[in-house]
Structure formats: C-alpha cells, structure tokens
Design an enzyme around this catalytic site. Structure first.
Site, PDB file in Angstrom:
ATOM      1  NE  ARG A  65      -4.114   1.913   0.894  1.00 27.19           N
ATOM      2  CZ  ARG A  65      -4.987   2.074   0.059  1.00 27.19           C
ATOM      3  NH1 ARG A  65      -5.021   1.671  -1.125  1.00 27.19           N
ATOM      4  NH2 ARG A  65      -6.126   2.658   0.510  1.00 27.19           N
ATOM      5  CB  THR A 340      -9.375  -0.483  -7.200  1.00 26.77           C
ATOM      6  OG1 THR A 340      -9.331   0.689  -6.430  1.00 26.77           O
ATOM      7  CG2 THR A 340      -8.650  -1.674  -6.666  1.00 26.77           C
ATOM      8  CB  THR A 358      -5.948   0.886  -6.229  1.00 30.07           C
ATOM      9  OG1 THR A 358      -7.066   2.018  -6.540  1.00 30.07           O
ATOM     10  CG2 THR A 358      -5.298   1.269  -4.902  1.00 30.07           C
ATOM     11  CG  ASN A 360      -8.179   6.790  -4.135  1.00 31.68           C
ATOM     12  OD1 ASN A 360      -9.146   6.002  -3.952  1.00 31.68           O
ATOM     13  ND2 ASN A 360      -8.180   7.943  -3.824  1.00 31.68           N
ATOM     14  N   GLY A 432     -13.890  -1.386  -6.844  1.00 30.35           N
ATOM     15  CA  GLY A 432     -15.181  -0.961  -6.316  1.00 30.35           C
ATOM     16  C   GLY A 432     -15.310  -0.282  -4.876  1.00 30.35           C
ATOM     17  N   GLY A 433     -14.215   0.405  -4.466  1.00 34.56           N
ATOM     18  CA  GLY A 433     -14.203   1.196  -3.269  1.00 34.56           C
ATOM     19  C   GLY A 433     -14.928   0.297  -2.185  1.00 34.56           C
TER      20      GLY A 433
HETATM   21  N1  GLY Z   1      -8.607   3.284  -3.146  1.00 35.31           N
HETATM   22  C1  GLY Z   1      -9.253   2.269  -2.951  1.00 35.31           C
HETATM   23  C2  GLY Z   1      -8.924   1.353  -1.802  1.00 35.31           C
HETATM   24  O1  GLY Z   1      -7.808   1.064  -1.397  1.00 35.31           O
HETATM   25  O2  GLY Z   1      -9.908   0.496  -1.425  1.00 35.31           O
END
Ligand code: GLY
Length: 529
Positions: A65, A340, A358, A360, A432-433
C-alpha cells in the site's frame, strides 16, 4: 489460469506460466502489463495487496500500500479556518502517496519467484514500446480524462492527448516503456532511485507535492499474517489491515452463517434483508476500528470472533430494517473510489495469488510523471482528511485513519482465497471502493450457497449497503418489483445504480479443473492452458 481486467494482461501472465513460471511470476507480469494496457487502475505509481496460497497450503500476504510522505500532516488539506480545501486530496501532486507497487513486486519475486525478474518485466515493456490497440472502454477512459490531464500537468503528456480516442486506435507509451526498462535492469533502484525517482521528485516540485528522494528510498512493503475465518466447511483467507477488506468480509460471512439463505434463494427478499443487516453492522465497526496497524491498535481478534459477531446479529429483526443510527452513531465511514483492479491466478501446480491494486480514483491524481510516463496515485484521499468531513465520495473517517507521516491509508481492497475442506477452492477479488467487500461476499455466496458456476457468480447482479448512508444500492435489474416493494415495506431505502465492481475469479472444480469468471462489466478476460 489468469483472470484480469484486460485480455492482454491476462495473456502476459498465462504466457509466463507456459514458460514454467509460477503464480507469483504470472502475477508480476500481469500487474505490470495492466500498468500499460489499463492505466486507469493498473499501475506502477500506486499500490496494492497480494494474498498468496502455495500448493502446500502455506499462506502469506504482502502489503505494498502507498504511504503518506514524511512531510504529511493531519491538516495538510485544510485552510486557515480548518476547513477542507475542496479537491486538494483528490487530484494533483499533493494527493499522491509514496508508490508501493514496484517494491511489492520486487519483494514478492525475491521470496517466491521462479523465472528471472527480467523475463517478467519484459512483456509490459513490449506492450508499451511496440504498442497495442485500444478497446472501446479504454478509449472511453482516455477521452474522459482529457480535461483533467490539461489541468493537472504543467508538462503535458502529449502522447495521451487526442481529440477523440476510438476503439482500435493503436497507442504506445514510450516514456513508460523506458521507465519499465529501468525497473527491469535495476529492480528497486530502477524506480526508487535514479532517473525515475528524479522525475517523481521534479513532478512534486512542479505541483507542491511532498514526496522526496528520502521517502522513495525508505519505502518498504510488509509481509503480514492473513485474516483467516471459517465459514461452514470453507476457510476465507484475505487481507488484514491496512485493508478493512479481510476483517469486514470475515464478519459478513460469519454473520449470515447461521441462516438458511440457500433455501431462501439468491437476491430473495429475506436473503437481501439479512445481508444488508449484516453489512450495516460490519461497516459500522469498520468506520471506527480500522486503520494502519503500524499506527493504530486494530482489535482484529475481537472483530472476527464468532461470538462477538453472533451477538451483533442478536438485534437482527427478520421483518424490519434496523435504522443505521440505532447500530452506532456519530462516527462516519470511509469510502474509496471504485477505480481499482483485481487479478486472480492459479498455476499448474496449484499455487494461487490474489492481487488487488489501485491508483485510487480513475487515473489516480491525473498527474503523469513527466519523463517517466506513468500516472501517480491520489491515495491520500483514502485517509480521513478531516475527521467528520466527507471526502470526494461523500465519506468521512475517524481517528484510526487520520493522516500521519509515513502511515498507510485505510483500504477496502479484499483480495481473497477460499479453501474448501483444506483444499484450494476459489481465488476472488474486485475493484469498487467500499463495494469491494460486499461484491466479494456475494460472489462467494453465489457459488457456495446458490451453486452458480464461477462465471454466473461473477456476472450475477449485485447490491451494496454500508451502514451510512442508510440505503441499499442495487444494480439496475437486481430484483423484481415484488422484492423491491417488500424490502421497502420492511424499511429499506433502495437507490438503484449502474454497475458495481469488476470481479475476476477462479474456481477449482472437484475434478481439479479451473473455471474462470471474468466480469462482463469490463474488458475482463480469462487466459489459461
Ligand atoms: N483506493 C481504494 C481502496 O484502497 O480501497
């Protein structure tokens, strides 16, 4: 088999396995190819999570991340009055976190790779330098960002500018191809040092961004123990914090375990009601308790404990929707963008990899690093920019996810592997957030309870609910008018919307064959042999 968001990326991964590479090798080649052919989400300028299950059943996860730059502060997106400056965390250089993707891929190769690093990077270089043909969806995406490219880049990426991109247009990414060559030749140093690092830092200076040479050199991915939860004869293996995905998925699966949803049926009133009520409770917990575990003590054991989850469901009323404010008040949830991408891979020996990665937002910060030709993430917006104040998607977060230097922002990404009776059963995930978690939840239930094939489970209409707002979001066509009326009479507010997620999954059938599920909502494709 590889299932990913683009046929050329799936092919790159499958080709690597044909040459004798394993699932991790294929994952590296696929992710890098996605950075070229699916630049709205595939990336080298973003980050991601990898869940690995080896053929002997051993498990691991890698967290690559993005991190907040060392100069980041909790007030960096606020004006002198303490109000959020609209848009600042969403686009432009200041919205970028330190990219983790290249470090993650190098690290996973060092531990698990079989083929040489160079062989894995080369397919992406070839795609970038020799070019490929745009699909309709990719052309639409590039048309959509033309104005943003002009707005957020002081050195215009001319190679992306076009009056109208069309399906079948050929495109080449020369600077990106050379950036990939540096990664091929120098590994970590090919991205976090030298020309690419210089280009990133120069880009920061052009737009008041914060990432420094030091930040880049200091970036490290982290191996973390997976979240493992049982559901009947299945084991759900998924990503721990800083993703909220694994914990929330475990909570959802265990919340519905005691109910006969198989008899009730897929997208039946009772089933949808139960699932929405479980989602209300899981997302309420998510909003309060989840953040970067290196900064915040996430109570993982307690949140996934079966007794705790059953107790949470004690207030479930089979006839009436529980108002979200009666579940928990005052702390809001974080919602991430839905751009993503996910890839699922199983090799011929049974090693499995599940990656969600992703930038974002779609095309991240919209900033193309001049000279290196790749797009930077806008992952900083996944932090709670100011506790209690909504981010660009109308969502807000709490203390656990406030901005701190070198901290990872909370994610919903849920790369998942499922075992049945101790054997590899499914590899699954989606963009899909916040809808990622509920899409993975439904896809697993579609197979294990509703006996769908992998493709049927992926194609099936989905719905989403997340505690706040107190609404249910079904895709158009998810349920008939009788079910809609019944749900409304129980107190649910339904807001129909367009597509939810792009699930890519692989099922291992009882005879050991692999069945792919590639989401028809995108260009997604399975490739295998
Ligand atoms: N930016 C999308 C996530 O990390 O859930």
């Amino acid at each position: 088999m590889v299932v990913s968001a683009h046929p050329l990326a799936s092919k790159a991964g499958a080709d690597v396995m044909r040459k004798g590479g394993n699932a991790v090798d294929a994952a590296i080649a696929t992710q890098l190819a996605l950075a070229v052919v699916h630049p709205s989400a595939g990336n080298i300028g973003g980050g991601g999570f990898m869940v690995i299950r080896q053929k002997d059943g051993s498990l691991n996860t890698l967290d690559y991340r993005e991190k907040a730059p060392s100069a980041a502060t909790s007030t960096m997106y606020l004006n002198e009055q303490g109000d959020v400056i609209p848009g600042l965390s969403e686009s432009g250089q200041l919205s970028a976190g330190i990219p983790g993707t290249v470090a993650g891929l190098v690290e996973s190769h060092a531990r698990y790779g079989k083929l040489s690093w160079k062989e894995l990077v080369q397919p992406a270089i070839d795609l970038a330098l020799y070019g490929f043909l745009l699909t309709q969806k990719e052309a639409n995406g590039l048309n959509y960002i033309q104005e943003d490219l002009k707005k957020y880049n002081s050195i215009l990426p001319q190679f992306l500018i076009n009056e109208k991109w069309e399906a079948g247009d050929s495109i080449r990414y020369i600077d990106l191809g050379h950036a990939l060559e540096r990664i091929r030749d120098r590994g970590l140093a090919g991205f976090y040092e030298g020309k690419t690092a210089d280009d990133i830092v120069a880009e920061m200076q052009r737009g008041n961004g914060l990432i420094t040479h030091e930040d880049l050199k200091n970036y490290k991915p982290v191996w973390r123990a997976p979240i493992v939860a049982s559901y009947k004869e299945y084991k759900i293996i998924s990503m721990p914090p800083p993703s909220s995905g694994g914990i929330a998925l475990a909570q959802l699966m265990r919340s519905v375990e005691n109910y006969p949803i198989k008899d009730w049926g897929h997208n039946n009133t009772k089933t949808v009601h139960l699932m929405v009520e479980a989602e209300r409770r899981a997302y309420a917990d998510r909003s309060v308790y989840l953040g970067d575990p290196d900064f915040y003590d996430v109570p993982v054991q307690q949140l996934t404990d079966k007794k705790y989850i059953d107790d949470r469901m004690n207030t479930f009323d089979a006839k009436t929707a529980t108002p979200s404010k009666a579940i928990r008040e005052g702390v809001f949830i974080l919602k991430e963008s839905d751009q993503t991408t996910h890839l699922s891979i199983v090799d011929s020996e049974g090693n499995a990899v599940s990656i969600t990665t992703t930038l974002n937002d779609s095309y991240g910060s919209k900033v193309v690093v001049a000279g290196s030709g790749f797009i930077l993430n806008d992952e900083m917006d996944d932090f709670s920019v100011k506790p209690g104040v909504p981010n660009m998607y109308g969502a807000v977060g709490g203390e656990a996810n406030k901005i701190e230097a070198a901290k990872r922002m909370l994610s919903s990404m849920t790369p998942t592997i499922v075992e049945k009776n101790g054997k590899l059963f499914m590899v699954v995930g989606t963009p899909g957030g916040t809808t990622i978690i509920t899409s993975v939840f439904q896809t697993i239930l579609n197979v294990v309870e509703f006996k769908m094939t992998m493709q049927e489970a992926v194609s099936a209409k989905r719905f989403h609910s997340q505690w706040l707002p107190d609404e249910v979001f079904p895709e158009n066509g998810t349920m008939d008018s009788v079910t809609i009326k019944k749900l409304e009479s129980m107190g649910h507010t339904l807001q129909f919307r367009g597509e939810i997620g792009r699930v890519d999954a692989i099922l291992v059938t009882p005879d050991g064959k692999l069945e792919g599920g590639a989401d028809p909502r995108g260009d997604d494709a399975a490739a295998g042999f």
